[in-house]
Design an enzyme around this catalytic site. Structure first.
Site, PDB file in Angstrom:
ATOM      1  N   ASP A 244      -5.262  -6.021   4.923  1.00 59.37           N
ATOM      2  CA  ASP A 244      -5.979  -7.164   5.337  1.00 59.37           C
ATOM      3  C   ASP A 244      -5.873  -8.325   5.255  1.00 59.37           C
ATOM      4  OD1 ASP A 244      -7.327  -4.491   7.006  1.00 59.37           O
ATOM      5  OD2 ASP A 244      -8.091  -4.187   4.915  1.00 59.37           O
TER       6      ASP A 244
ATOM      7  N   LYS B  74     -12.364  -3.400  17.452  1.00 61.04           N
ATOM      8  CA  LYS B  74     -11.641  -3.742  18.619  1.00 61.04           C
ATOM      9  C   LYS B  74     -10.767  -4.062  19.771  1.00 61.04           C
ATOM     10  CE  LYS B  74      -9.611  -4.017  13.447  1.00 61.04           C
ATOM     11  NZ  LYS B  74      -9.239  -4.801  13.487  1.00 61.04           N
TER      12      LYS B  74
ATOM     13  N   ASN C 178       0.659  -1.157   0.224  1.00 56.89           N
ATOM     14  CA  ASN C 178       0.428  -0.253  -0.113  1.00 56.89           C
ATOM     15  C   ASN C 178       0.701   0.947  -0.066  1.00 56.89           C
ATOM     16  OD1 ASN C 178       0.418   0.758   3.007  1.00 56.89           O
ATOM     17  ND2 ASN C 178      -0.986  -1.085   3.138  1.00 56.89           N
TER      18      ASN C 178
ATOM     19  N   ALA D 295       0.994   1.031  11.926  1.00 55.17           N
ATOM     20  CA  ALA D 295       1.185   0.442  10.825  1.00 55.17           C
ATOM     21  C   ALA D 295      -0.392   0.530   9.932  1.00 55.17           C
ATOM     22  CB  ALA D 295       1.665  -0.174  11.022  1.00 55.17           C
TER      23      ALA D 295
ATOM     24  N   LYS E  49       8.836 -16.424  -9.822  1.00 55.76           N
ATOM     25  CA  LYS E  49       8.184 -16.024 -10.459  1.00 55.76           C
ATOM     26  C   LYS E  49       7.172 -16.677 -11.351  1.00 55.76           C
ATOM     27  CE  LYS E  49       8.977 -11.852 -13.782  1.00 55.76           C
ATOM     28  NZ  LYS E  49       9.712 -11.077 -14.791  1.00 55.76           N
TER      29      LYS E  49
ATOM     30  N   PHE F 148      -5.653   3.489  14.116  1.00 53.55           N
ATOM     31  CA  PHE F 148      -5.032   4.204  13.832  1.00 53.55           C
ATOM     32  C   PHE F 148      -6.679   3.888  12.628  1.00 53.55           C
ATOM     33  CE2 PHE F 148      -1.604   6.455  15.051  1.00 53.55           C
ATOM     34  CZ  PHE F 148      -2.128   7.763  14.127  1.00 53.55           C
TER      35      PHE F 148
END
Length: 420
Positions: free
Chosen positions: A288, A353, A216, A284, A298, A335
């Site tokens: 998910d 949470k 991300n 951080a 690969k 966060f």
């Protein structure tokens, strides 16, 4: 930065380096305000700064002689640049021009100002001021990131009209804002001495094959800023970070990980060693999901089309640390990065949470006027507890970190007046 809730400390020695720019006129008011609250101010006037303010005006307001020349035999005899840089409790560069910022980044020492900045062993704060295009230039962006990684605090710049006729970020912060930031800097020093904290930061990388990964856009700047602010407040801090381009903050333990499972394992180890953690901040941007079956080689293009990737859910680090038990940190802060329905989603996340506080930030492009929270220097957050929701104004991530640590100190019953 919110200046209304900041009490001003006194009795510090401030070495003010005046850069060259029209914003230099603001330092006259700044010097007056610094002296009003009891700080002693000595000024270094750069050649560029002397084009906008005079040595006489700085001397009259500061009550001290003005230093200008690296090779002045009288100044070097009375107080050499090394001693002068270490006389101060804080070096303040205002205005910090693009040129001066670049020289600081490169470690140049061709004049008195840059020589002292290179020689000092004290904290440095800069208040940038420049044209918006200069502020947004990749060179300046990289320079600011480098200075932040070295522990230099950046105040502003602010958005508004400029002397050049353009509009945008580049205006030097007002003297009241700079004064409040200096006060916070000194108030945080040693304020939470003896406490222990764990901070997570950055993204996680979940491998697809030996070459590719799910990632991300998190830069880690907010988490790193929080860890740095906690360490500055005297907290024994462990930073667990995913891959970032940031340098490790000084004065704390840093553990590097890549995946969410690695991050959780590192957090559990840090949590379970030593006394109960006082503070855990999960900043951080943890992925998910991860690939259920990582390819050992690969993945190649072929006639069968794109590979079908099976995803599985990653462990939830915030939820794990928030679980009730003998090893639960005393204060757990999460966060919530959202793109819609910010407050409701963050409140639900805090309840689900089990953490104490949630810092909710809108990462949508529209909310951040195209600047973006992920990867940027600014953040717009809401501070959410079980009973309150506060909207904090858009500010630098350093400012957000300072304000959060201030709230943490209040929670642990440490007032401003208990520390110098």
């Amino acid at each position: 930065m919110d200046t209304d809730n900041v009490k001003i400390g006194s009795g510090r020695k401030i070495l003010l380096i005046v850069g060259g720019g029209i914003a230099a006129y603001k330092v006259l008011d700044l010097i007056r305000r610094l002296r009003e609250v009891g700080h002693e101010v000595r000024c270094v006037l750069t050649a560029g700064g002397a084009e906008f303010v005079t040595p006489l005006s700085l001397a009259a307001l500061s009550g001290n002689k003005i230093y200008k020349d690296l090779f002045d035999p009288t100044d070097e005899h009375e107080m050499g640049h090394i001693q002068l840089s270490r006389w101060a409790d804080l070096l303040l560069v205002a205005p910090a021009t693009a040129d001066l910022i670049a020289k600081m980044t490169m470690g140049l020492a061709g004049d008195l100002a840059t020589a002292m900045l290179l020689a000092t062993n004290k904290s440095v704060v800069i208040a940038p001021a420049m044209n918006v295009r200069m502020w947004e230039h990749p060179a300046t962006v990289a320079n600011i990131a480098t200075l932040r990684s070295r522990g230099i605090k950046v105040i502003g710049p602010e958005e508004g009209d400029m002397a050049c006729g353009e509009y945008g970020f580049g205006r030097m912060s007002e003297p009241s804002v700079i004064l409040a930031a200096i006060a916070q800097h000194f108030q945080l020093s040693g304020r939470l001495h003896g406490r222990r904290a764990l901070v997570t930061s950055g993204p996680t990388w979940e491998p697809i094959d030996p070459v590719r990964a799910i990632v991300n856009r998190s830069s880690g700047r907010q988490g790193h800023a929080i860890a740095t602010a906690l360490a500055s407040a005297g907290v024994t801090t462990t930073l667990v970070t995913g891959p970032t381009a940031l340098r490790d903050p000084q004065g704390l333990e840093v553990i590097h990980v890549e995946t969410a499972r690695d991050m959780l394992a590192a957090c559990i180890i840090a949590r379970d060693r030593g006394p109960i953690l006082d503070i855990a901040v999960c900043a951080a941007a943890v992925a998910d999901w991860r690939i259920d079956d990582v390819a050992p080689q690969k993945l190649k293009k072929g006639n069968r089309g794109p590979p079908q990737l099976k995803l599985t859910e990653n462990p939830d680090i915030l939820e794990n640390l928030s679980q009730q038990g003998n090893r639960r940190p005393r204060l757990v802060i999460g966060f919530a990065a959202e793109t819609e329905d910010l407050i409701r989603a963050a409140q639900e996340k805090r309840y689900r949470k089990g953490c104490d506080w949630i810092i909710a930030n809108d990462v949508s492009a529209s909310a951040n006027k195209g600047r973006g929270t992920f990867g940027g220097d600014l953040n717009t957050v809401h501070f959410i507890t079980a009973t309150t929701t506060e909207a904090w104004p858009m500010a630098s991530k350093d400012s957000v970190a300072l304000r959060l640590v201030d709230r943490i100190a209040e929670t642990f019953g440490v007032s401003h007046d208990q520390h110098p």
